[in-house]
Design a protein around this motif. Sequence first.
Motif, mmCIF file in Angstrom:
data_model
loop_
_atom_site.group_PDB
_atom_site.id
_atom_site.type_symbol
_atom_site.label_atom_id
_atom_site.label_comp_id
_atom_site.label_asym_id
_atom_site.label_seq_id
_atom_site.Cartn_x
_atom_site.Cartn_y
_atom_site.Cartn_z
ATOM 1 N N THR A 653 0.857 -1.171 0.112
ATOM 2 C CA THR A 653 0.096 0.010 0.144
ATOM 3 C C THR A 653 0.911 1.047 -0.101
ATOM 4 N N LEU A 654 0.701 2.097 -1.104
ATOM 5 C CA LEU A 654 1.675 3.411 -1.296
ATOM 6 C C LEU A 654 0.977 4.387 -0.322
ATOM 7 N N GLY A 655 -0.309 4.462 -0.398
ATOM 8 C CA GLY A 655 -0.929 5.543 0.398
ATOM 9 C C GLY A 655 -2.528 5.658 0.424
ATOM 10 N N ILE A 656 -3.098 6.446 1.025
ATOM 11 C CA ILE A 656 -4.708 6.738 1.041
ATOM 12 C C ILE A 656 -5.052 7.992 0.772
ATOM 13 N N PHE A 657 -6.084 7.947 0.164
ATOM 14 C CA PHE A 657 -6.823 9.545 -0.309
ATOM 15 C C PHE A 657 -8.069 9.453 -0.392
ATOM 16 N N GLY A 658 -8.925 10.539 -0.048
ATOM 17 C CA GLY A 658 -10.243 10.678 -0.115
ATOM 18 C C GLY A 658 -10.986 11.900 0.748
ATOM 19 N N GLU A 659 -12.274 11.923 0.894
ATOM 20 C CA GLU A 659 -12.805 12.907 1.719
ATOM 21 C C GLU A 659 -12.636 12.793 2.958
ATOM 22 N N LEU A 660 -12.322 13.690 3.938
ATOM 23 C CA LEU A 660 -12.214 13.513 5.375
ATOM 24 C C LEU A 660 -13.368 13.090 5.858
ATOM 25 N N HIS A 661 -13.258 12.418 6.932
ATOM 26 C CA HIS A 661 -14.669 12.251 7.864
ATOM 27 C C HIS A 661 -15.361 13.258 8.473
ATOM 28 N N PRO A 662 -16.768 13.267 8.263
ATOM 29 C CA PRO A 662 -17.434 14.513 8.502
ATOM 30 C C PRO A 662 -17.044 14.938 10.266
ATOM 31 N N ASP A 672 -17.355 22.865 5.200
ATOM 32 C CA ASP A 672 -17.345 22.276 3.773
ATOM 33 C C ASP A 672 -16.615 21.094 3.794
ATOM 34 N N ARG A 673 -16.752 20.333 2.694
ATOM 35 C CA ARG A 673 -15.850 19.230 2.371
ATOM 36 C C ARG A 673 -14.502 19.306 2.089
ATOM 37 N N VAL A 674 -13.893 18.536 2.754
ATOM 38 C CA VAL A 674 -12.144 18.790 2.807
ATOM 39 C C VAL A 674 -11.711 17.222 2.129
ATOM 40 N N TYR A 675 -10.614 17.384 1.316
ATOM 41 C CA TYR A 675 -10.223 16.162 0.776
ATOM 42 C C TYR A 675 -8.553 15.992 0.841
ATOM 43 N N ALA A 676 -8.377 14.800 1.208
ATOM 44 C CA ALA A 676 -6.723 14.810 1.791
ATOM 45 C C ALA A 676 -6.239 13.376 1.074
ATOM 46 N N ALA A 677 -4.907 13.556 1.153
ATOM 47 C CA ALA A 677 -4.130 12.400 0.656
ATOM 48 C C ALA A 677 -2.872 12.054 1.411
ATOM 49 N N GLU A 678 -2.270 10.983 1.414
ATOM 50 C CA GLU A 678 -1.041 10.789 2.317
ATOM 51 C C GLU A 678 -0.316 9.721 1.508
ATOM 52 N N ILE A 679 0.655 9.983 1.009
ATOM 53 C CA ILE A 679 1.331 8.786 0.158
ATOM 54 C C ILE A 679 2.659 8.443 0.817
ATOM 55 N N ASP A 680 3.219 7.467 0.919
ATOM 56 C CA ASP A 680 4.603 6.958 1.519
ATOM 57 C C ASP A 680 5.467 7.120 0.287
#
Length: 790
Positions: A653-662, A672-680
């Motif tokens: 698994t290189l990383g994860i991304f998507g919408e932050l939990h409410p 507002d909706r916020v989207y984030a990603a974190e990659i090794d």
Amino acid sequence: MDLSIKWLNDYVKLDGISAEKFAEEMTMSGSKVERLNNLSELISNVVVAEVTSIEKHADSDKLWITQLDCGDKGTVQIVTAAQNVFKGAYVPVVLDGGTVVRDKAAFKIKSGKLRGVASQGMMCSFEELGMEQYDFPYAIKDGILILNDDPDFSKIRKGMNICEFVGLDDTVVEFEITNNRPDCLSVIGLAREAAATFNLPFDPPKPTFNGTDGEPNLSVSVDTKNCSRYMAAVVKNVQIKPSPRFITERLRASGVRAVSNIVDITNYVMLEYGHPMHAFDKRYVVGDKIVVRQANDGEQITLLDGETRTLDNTVTVIADSEKPIAVAGVMGGEYSGVMADTKDVVFEAACFDGVAVRRAAVKIGRRTESSGRFEKGIDPINAADALFRALELVEQLGCGEVVRSVIDVDHTNKEPARVRFDPTHINKLLGADIPADKQADILKRLGFTFDGDFALPPHIRVDIHIEEDLAEEVARIYGYNNIASTVPRLPSAGAVTPAQRAKRFLERVMVGLGFSQTVTMSFVSPTLHKKSLIESGGAVIISNPLGDDTSVMRLSLLPSLIDVAVKNKRAGNRAARLFELGRSYRYTTDKLPTETDLLGALLYGENEDFFSLKGAVEAVLSAFGVNAVVKAQSECAAFHPGRSAKVTVGDETLGIFGELHPTVTENFGIKDRVYAAEIDTAKLFAVSPNERKYAKLPRFPALTRDISLVCPEEAENGTIITEIEGAAKNLESVELFDVFRGGGLETGKKAYAYKLTFRGRDGTLTDEAADKAVGKILASLETQGITLRT
């Protein structure tokens, strides 16, 4: 290290050398000057004056009209509301146009009228001279500074500059002393450097004292290897009182507050000789016995600051016959200090192991001026000079009766260091041609002596061990500017590492995608992790943090990025794309924490959604030539379980991304909706091909086929594409162009529509070949429960 020029002149006469010139030359010879501080900078046109007459103001019950004799400055009239002024009082007066200190800045005084009466200046309090109560113990805090009661009143002259009388006619030089030069943490050490730099005489006097007959009635034993020397002397019939002006002036210039004569002597000697000292109230040394030993596990001590600490056997203590009375080299115990009713004092000058002192300071959570000096290395031979100087000052100030017999438990090796002195080798090291006699003269100016072909450094130079050390001494005093420039004989070529190149490329990619780079602190508040729903297990807790906001090392880049987004939204930025390249820290074993290099990205705004972020992630993967699979995820609590995905290559698994939990956005006050990603990034760089291979432009036309597949609701697009790519030859690309749910499909099913592009490498592909390839794809998919939609 703050050095008073007036104090320095006791040892080295700097006649004709300006403070600026002194700072420049000392810096060039290796003692870096940070800044110069003129103590009288904010004070001007303030003189000593005598009140010759005083009378009530006719129109005020609180104002007085005074006449003051300012010597050669003439007589002035001042209207004042001060109630402690009297005829014959000597006071500081700021004349018209002069300045005093107000709120740490210069405040200009002008002549004027008060209730119709001319006032040609102002009488000053000690605070308006930038000084404090301990500088003038006899003075009234809220009144005018009356100088008649000053111990140095006999030296006063009407019209003299007040700065001269109170010791503000001085410049303080702030040095940055490196850890290898503890000898320069003293006035004498810097005086030796100044004498060598300017080629001036330097012969510091040896401290002496007379003492009285009698026994100290004190025994000392050293039962630990962490103390190489312990000296003690007893002073009887001590008189605790304020220190004279020359002591308080020099302590103030060095940034140390005066307390009382005995305490001030220990601080004065520490600054002068660089050797920490302590004074014990002898009545609290139970059994008249001092034992230097390791603490017992669980043993407790209440320190001078009132805090109780539990010790273990790694901490060296000074104890009496019952209990510890000080943590060696760090801080004294509750009753070890000198008090107003102290009668007999034990002066201590010792040498403790620097590593042991450092560990003890960390253990009890207290770093002091004393511990800082011991940590850098203290010369045990210097202990005798420091103790004798303290006793000399006791007699000079009339503080008490010094017992002539001094206790000295000495386990030091007094054999001086010996370093071979080879002028030819030194010139070779420096690329210079300095005559041998010139080199020897420089070393002698620094206190070195010679024994044949060997140089013997002064005992306080604990940093001299090898010939290269001698070369450095010669070079810095000779002057680096006087050594001719030469081309290095050995080529030195630097290169950017593959990881550095990859990181810089990644930064360019992110900026090209419209992201702005942020840089945040690696230590954060644990509250940030909690608000971000980041699992806190294995967190690295900082043992001595600056505050709760910086008490743990971050476990993820997401909390910091969210915090930056909040600040941007508060600043009115309605949309933003942010990224950071940094590290996270987490204990995964009992040893050192694992440090993970990460790419964190975050975006929000009216035109941003999940697919905006997905496109950015795919662009990063494409830039690095990585063919990854995107799969749904629900393990990370920080992300919305139905609107987030992980990026995988094989089983990694290189990383994860998507919408932050409410809940996360609500915790941070974001609507507002916020989207984030974190990659090794380490994993990303590892799977990225080292070389890019380019193919020729296609020579033959392509064939396309559209297929619609019925699959279970939990089936993932990435898995299906992988299956398609592995089942057919001549397949150039697979593109998902539609997702369908609803009428005509069974419950729990959905339909994906794909566009398949085929192209032959060696010739034009026929329809039959393309249809055959589609058949193989469908057959392979059927084994996974995926069928063609009809």
